[in-house]
Write a protein that holds these residues in place. Structure first.
Motif, PDB file in Angstrom:
ATOM      1  N   SER A 134       2.935  -9.695  11.441  1.00 59.68           N
ATOM      2  CA  SER A 134       3.035  -8.616  12.418  1.00 59.68           C
ATOM      3  C   SER A 134       2.426  -7.312  11.938  1.00 59.68           C
ATOM      4  O   SER A 134       2.545  -6.958  10.773  1.00 59.68           O
ATOM      5  CB  SER A 134       4.507  -8.366  12.755  1.00 59.68           C
ATOM      6  OG  SER A 134       5.087  -9.525  13.263  1.00 59.68           O
ATOM      7  N   LYS A 135       1.835  -6.610  12.884  1.00 61.96           N
ATOM      8  CA  LYS A 135       1.372  -5.253  12.624  1.00 61.96           C
ATOM      9  C   LYS A 135       2.582  -4.333  12.684  1.00 61.96           C
ATOM     10  O   LYS A 135       3.428  -4.461  13.561  1.00 61.96           O
ATOM     11  CB  LYS A 135       0.350  -4.834  13.674  1.00 61.96           C
ATOM     12  CG  LYS A 135      -0.200  -3.438  13.480  1.00 61.96           C
ATOM     13  CD  LYS A 135      -1.257  -3.139  14.527  1.00 61.96           C
ATOM     14  CE  LYS A 135      -1.758  -1.718  14.433  1.00 61.96           C
ATOM     15  NZ  LYS A 135      -2.475  -1.432  13.194  1.00 61.96           N
ATOM     16  N   ARG A 136       2.677  -3.463  11.719  1.00 65.59           N
ATOM     17  CA  ARG A 136       3.724  -2.452  11.702  1.00 65.59           C
ATOM     18  C   ARG A 136       3.042  -1.097  11.508  1.00 65.59           C
ATOM     19  O   ARG A 136       1.884  -1.028  11.124  1.00 65.59           O
ATOM     20  CB  ARG A 136       4.699  -2.690  10.537  1.00 65.59           C
ATOM     21  CG  ARG A 136       5.423  -4.016  10.586  1.00 65.59           C
ATOM     22  CD  ARG A 136       6.515  -4.008  11.659  1.00 65.59           C
ATOM     23  NE  ARG A 136       7.453  -5.094  11.475  1.00 65.59           N
ATOM     24  CZ  ARG A 136       7.473  -6.184  12.199  1.00 65.59           C
ATOM     25  NH1 ARG A 136       6.596  -6.364  13.157  1.00 65.59           N
ATOM     26  NH2 ARG A 136       8.377  -7.121  11.980  1.00 65.59           N
ATOM     27  N   VAL A 137       3.772  -0.023  11.720  1.00 71.18           N
ATOM     28  CA  VAL A 137       3.168   1.297  11.541  1.00 71.18           C
ATOM     29  C   VAL A 137       2.732   1.509  10.096  1.00 71.18           C
ATOM     30  O   VAL A 137       1.846   2.308   9.825  1.00 71.18           O
ATOM     31  CB  VAL A 137       4.115   2.436  11.989  1.00 71.18           C
ATOM     32  CG1 VAL A 137       4.350   2.382  13.481  1.00 71.18           C
ATOM     33  CG2 VAL A 137       5.422   2.420  11.233  1.00 71.18           C
ATOM     34  N   TYR A 138       3.317   0.767   9.172  1.00 70.64           N
ATOM     35  CA  TYR A 138       3.021   0.937   7.755  1.00 70.64           C
ATOM     36  C   TYR A 138       2.147  -0.172   7.178  1.00 70.64           C
ATOM     37  O   TYR A 138       1.814  -0.134   5.990  1.00 70.64           O
ATOM     38  CB  TYR A 138       4.331   1.022   6.953  1.00 70.64           C
ATOM     39  CG  TYR A 138       5.253  -0.153   7.163  1.00 70.64           C
ATOM     40  CD1 TYR A 138       5.132  -1.307   6.407  1.00 70.64           C
ATOM     41  CD2 TYR A 138       6.238  -0.106   8.141  1.00 70.64           C
ATOM     42  CE1 TYR A 138       5.961  -2.395   6.611  1.00 70.64           C
ATOM     43  CE2 TYR A 138       7.079  -1.183   8.354  1.00 70.64           C
ATOM     44  CZ  TYR A 138       6.930  -2.328   7.582  1.00 70.64           C
ATOM     45  OH  TYR A 138       7.752  -3.399   7.804  1.00 70.64           O
ATOM     46  N   LYS A 139       1.746  -1.183   7.978  1.00 77.04           N
ATOM     47  CA  LYS A 139       0.916  -2.260   7.446  1.00 77.04           C
ATOM     48  C   LYS A 139       0.193  -3.001   8.557  1.00 77.04           C
ATOM     49  O   LYS A 139       0.635  -3.019   9.701  1.00 77.04           O
ATOM     50  CB  LYS A 139       1.751  -3.238   6.623  1.00 77.04           C
ATOM     51  CG  LYS A 139       2.620  -4.155   7.467  1.00 77.04           C
ATOM     52  CD  LYS A 139       3.143  -5.310   6.647  1.00 77.04           C
ATOM     53  CE  LYS A 139       3.598  -6.468   7.473  1.00 77.04           C
ATOM     54  NZ  LYS A 139       2.605  -7.174   8.235  1.00 77.04           N
ATOM     55  N   GLU A 140      -0.891  -3.634   8.198  1.00 78.41           N
ATOM     56  CA  GLU A 140      -1.638  -4.503   9.098  1.00 78.41           C
ATOM     57  C   GLU A 140      -1.061  -5.920   9.010  1.00 78.41           C
ATOM     58  O   GLU A 140      -0.417  -6.269   8.020  1.00 78.41           O
ATOM     59  CB  GLU A 140      -3.123  -4.519   8.712  1.00 78.41           C
ATOM     60  CG  GLU A 140      -3.837  -3.208   8.989  1.00 78.41           C
ATOM     61  CD  GLU A 140      -3.819  -2.835  10.470  1.00 78.41           C
ATOM     62  OE1 GLU A 140      -4.110  -3.702  11.317  1.00 78.41           O
ATOM     63  OE2 GLU A 140      -3.496  -1.671  10.774  1.00 78.41           O
ATOM     64  N   PRO A 141      -1.299  -6.754  10.025  1.00 70.26           N
ATOM     65  CA  PRO A 141      -0.801  -8.129   9.955  1.00 70.26           C
ATOM     66  C   PRO A 141      -1.532  -8.931   8.884  1.00 70.26           C
ATOM     67  O   PRO A 141      -2.713  -8.704   8.625  1.00 70.26           O
ATOM     68  CB  PRO A 141      -1.095  -8.692  11.347  1.00 70.26           C
ATOM     69  CG  PRO A 141      -2.183  -7.837  11.890  1.00 70.26           C
ATOM     70  CD  PRO A 141      -2.016  -6.481  11.263  1.00 70.26           C
ATOM     71  N   TRP A 142      -0.816  -9.833   8.269  1.00 68.92           N
ATOM     72  CA  TRP A 142      -1.415 -10.736   7.282  1.00 68.92           C
ATOM     73  C   TRP A 142      -1.974 -11.958   8.002  1.00 68.92           C
ATOM     74  O   TRP A 142      -1.385 -12.416   8.988  1.00 68.92           O
ATOM     75  CB  TRP A 142      -0.365 -11.218   6.298  1.00 68.92           C
ATOM     76  CG  TRP A 142       0.151 -10.209   5.329  1.00 68.92           C
ATOM     77  CD1 TRP A 142       0.169  -8.851   5.456  1.00 68.92           C
ATOM     78  CD2 TRP A 142       0.781 -10.509   4.085  1.00 68.92           C
ATOM     79  NE1 TRP A 142       0.781  -8.293   4.359  1.00 68.92           N
ATOM     80  CE2 TRP A 142       1.160  -9.287   3.508  1.00 68.92           C
ATOM     81  CE3 TRP A 142       1.078 -11.690   3.424  1.00 68.92           C
ATOM     82  CZ2 TRP A 142       1.808  -9.208   2.281  1.00 68.92           C
ATOM     83  CZ3 TRP A 142       1.722 -11.621   2.210  1.00 68.92           C
ATOM     84  CH2 TRP A 142       2.068 -10.388   1.637  1.00 68.92           C
ATOM     85  N   PRO A 143      -3.042 -12.547   7.483  1.00 64.13           N
ATOM     86  CA  PRO A 143      -3.474 -13.844   8.015  1.00 64.13           C
ATOM     87  C   PRO A 143      -2.408 -14.899   7.706  1.00 64.13           C
ATOM     88  O   PRO A 143      -1.708 -14.806   6.691  1.00 64.13           O
ATOM     89  CB  PRO A 143      -4.756 -14.154   7.242  1.00 64.13           C
ATOM     90  CG  PRO A 143      -5.186 -12.857   6.641  1.00 64.13           C
ATOM     91  CD  PRO A 143      -3.937 -12.034   6.460  1.00 64.13           C
TER      92      PRO A 143
END
Length: 195
Positions: free
Chosen positions: A135-144
């Motif tokens: 999941s995309k969060r305000v503090y990180k991009e989604p992982w493959p």
């Protein structure tokens, strides 16, 4: 639930955790009625986040120690919110809300090992981590997906029970129910196992 940058931290993410928490026990030998109950309870695992101040919940950077301690209270707040829920489902939902961040080896928020807790807590925990990593969060991009599964594999024996990781990883890699029910479209499915 649709993949396309991940799940949000709201309804879609909770639904994905619930769906995974239903599929995993079915693979592990639970009956359909019990797996559906786990799904329903697991979908409430993060209900306490509604009581966390938005400035902490939506902070774009790393939480400082004080903020992290406040964030951890979403587990106790969730259990309190679910206290009036009756029956076996209510008890299951309360226990999941309180302990879904516990680790197999006793790490985690409250220092309880997964061995001390019902298996449905560990199932929800591994499902929650997987969905959070995707999941995309305000503090990180989604992982493959392949990176998320590699993380789960690397944490077997510490964060996750080895037997549970051993069921979860192949199921997530090869089971079309996981990919379809989590809304991962064909383009991602073809890259699921890329390394």
């Amino acid at each position: 639930v649709r993949w396309g940058g991940g799940f949000d931290d709201g309804v879609k993410g909770r639904r994905a955790v619930g769906l995974l928490a239903e599929i995993v026990p079915l693979e592990g030998g639970y009956g359909p009625a019990e797996a559906r109950q786990i799904r329903s309870a697991a979908a409430l695992h993060a209900i306490g986040k509604g009581k966390i101040p938005p400035g902490i919940l939506n902070k774009p950077g790393k939480l400082d120690p004080r903020e992290f301690e406040i964030m951890k209270t979403h587990t106790t707040l969730g259990a309190e919110l679910l206290a009036s829920m009756q029956g076996g489902l209510g008890e299951m939902a309360r226990v999941i809300a309180l302990y879904h961040h516990e680790w197999y080896d006793g790490g985690g928020y409250w220092g309880r090992s997964k061995g001390e807790l019902p298996l449905y807590v560990a199932i929800t925990g591994i499902s929650d981590v997987f969905v959070a990593l995707l999941s995309k969060r305000v503090y990180k991009e989604p992982w493959p997906p392949h990176n998320a599964l590699a993380y789960i594999e690397s944490m077997a024996g510490t964060q996750f029970a080895p037997a549970l990781a051993g069921i979860f990883i192949p199921l997530a890699r090869g089971d079309s129910r996981v990919k379809a029910r989590c809304g991962i479209p064909g383009a991602w499915r073809s890259r699921w196992d890329e390394g």
